[in-house]
Write a protein that holds these residues in place. Structure first.
Motif, PDB file in Angstrom:
ATOM      1  N   GLN A 232     -10.034   8.712   3.696  1.00  0.00           N
ATOM      2  CA  GLN A 232      -9.416   9.652   4.635  1.00  0.00           C
ATOM      3  C   GLN A 232      -7.983   9.987   4.235  1.00  0.00           C
ATOM      4  N   SER A 233      -7.259   9.005   3.731  1.00  0.00           N
ATOM      5  CA  SER A 233      -5.864   9.224   3.328  1.00  0.00           C
ATOM      6  C   SER A 233      -5.713   9.584   1.858  1.00  0.00           C
TER       7      SER A 233
ATOM      8  N   GLN B 123       3.741   2.265  -2.469  1.00  0.00           N
ATOM      9  CA  GLN B 123       2.324   2.549  -2.710  1.00  0.00           C
ATOM     10  C   GLN B 123       1.443   1.683  -1.813  1.00  0.00           C
ATOM     11  N   GLN B 124       1.746   0.399  -1.776  1.00  0.00           N
ATOM     12  CA  GLN B 124       0.919  -0.513  -1.006  1.00  0.00           C
ATOM     13  C   GLN B 124       1.079  -0.293   0.495  1.00  0.00           C
ATOM     14  N   ARG B 125       2.257   0.073   0.941  1.00  0.00           N
ATOM     15  CA  ARG B 125       2.441   0.399   2.362  1.00  0.00           C
ATOM     16  C   ARG B 125       1.583   1.600   2.748  1.00  0.00           C
ATOM     17  N   ALA B 126       1.473   2.574   1.848  1.00  0.00           N
ATOM     18  CA  ALA B 126       0.631   3.748   2.113  1.00  0.00           C
ATOM     19  C   ALA B 126      -0.832   3.339   2.268  1.00  0.00           C
ATOM     20  N   VAL B 127      -1.277   2.406   1.443  1.00  0.00           N
ATOM     21  CA  VAL B 127      -2.661   1.922   1.544  1.00  0.00           C
ATOM     22  C   VAL B 127      -2.860   1.167   2.850  1.00  0.00           C
ATOM     23  N   TYR B 128      -1.944   0.282   3.194  1.00  0.00           N
ATOM     24  CA  TYR B 128      -2.076  -0.462   4.446  1.00  0.00           C
ATOM     25  C   TYR B 128      -2.063   0.480   5.656  1.00  0.00           C
ATOM     26  N   ALA B 129      -1.242   1.523   5.600  1.00  0.00           N
ATOM     27  CA  ALA B 129      -1.225   2.509   6.687  1.00  0.00           C
ATOM     28  C   ALA B 129      -2.579   3.207   6.796  1.00  0.00           C
ATOM     29  N   ALA B 130      -3.219   3.451   5.665  1.00  0.00           N
ATOM     30  CA  ALA B 130      -4.534   4.105   5.664  1.00  0.00           C
ATOM     31  C   ALA B 130      -5.599   3.230   6.320  1.00  0.00           C
TER      32      ALA B 130
ATOM     33  N   ILE C  82     -14.189  -0.017   4.430  1.00  0.00           N
ATOM     34  CA  ILE C  82     -12.839   0.000   3.858  1.00  0.00           C
ATOM     35  C   ILE C  82     -12.652   1.248   3.010  1.00  0.00           C
ATOM     36  N   GLU C  83     -13.636   1.550   2.173  1.00  0.00           N
ATOM     37  CA  GLU C  83     -13.535   2.747   1.324  1.00  0.00           C
ATOM     38  C   GLU C  83     -13.444   4.012   2.167  1.00  0.00           C
TER      39      GLU C  83
END
Length: 78
Positions: free
Chosen positions: A14-15, A48-55, A8-9
């Motif tokens: 990467q993003s 912010q959370q959408r960016a994490v989920y996309a990553a 996960i990390e």
């Protein structure tokens, strides 16, 4: 197949290469993550959370997702 904290990390890194990232959990399916990154400045929590989920590149999507639940905290550096 369950994911490790390291996997996960790695996806998040990467993003968010300069972020402070902490990943926890012990079953690989129900995990927690905190991502502190400058790229979140000016964005609301949903963005912010959408960016994490996309990553996470689809690891939470659909019935074949490797990660069932992620308790997520996002922050801007102080």
């Amino acid at each position: 197949m369950p994911m490790t904290t390291h996997e996960i990390e790695e996806l998040l890194r990467q993003s968010f290469p300069d972020a402070e990232i902490q990943v926890g959990g012990n079953d690989g399916v129900h995990m927690a993550a905190m991502v502190v990154d400058e790229s979140f400045r000016g964005k609301n929590r949903i963005q912010q959370q959408r960016a994490v989920y996309a990553a996470l590149k689809g690891k939470m999507d659909g019935p074949d997702g490797d990660l069932h639940a992620l308790a997520l905290t996002t922050k801007v550096p102080e």
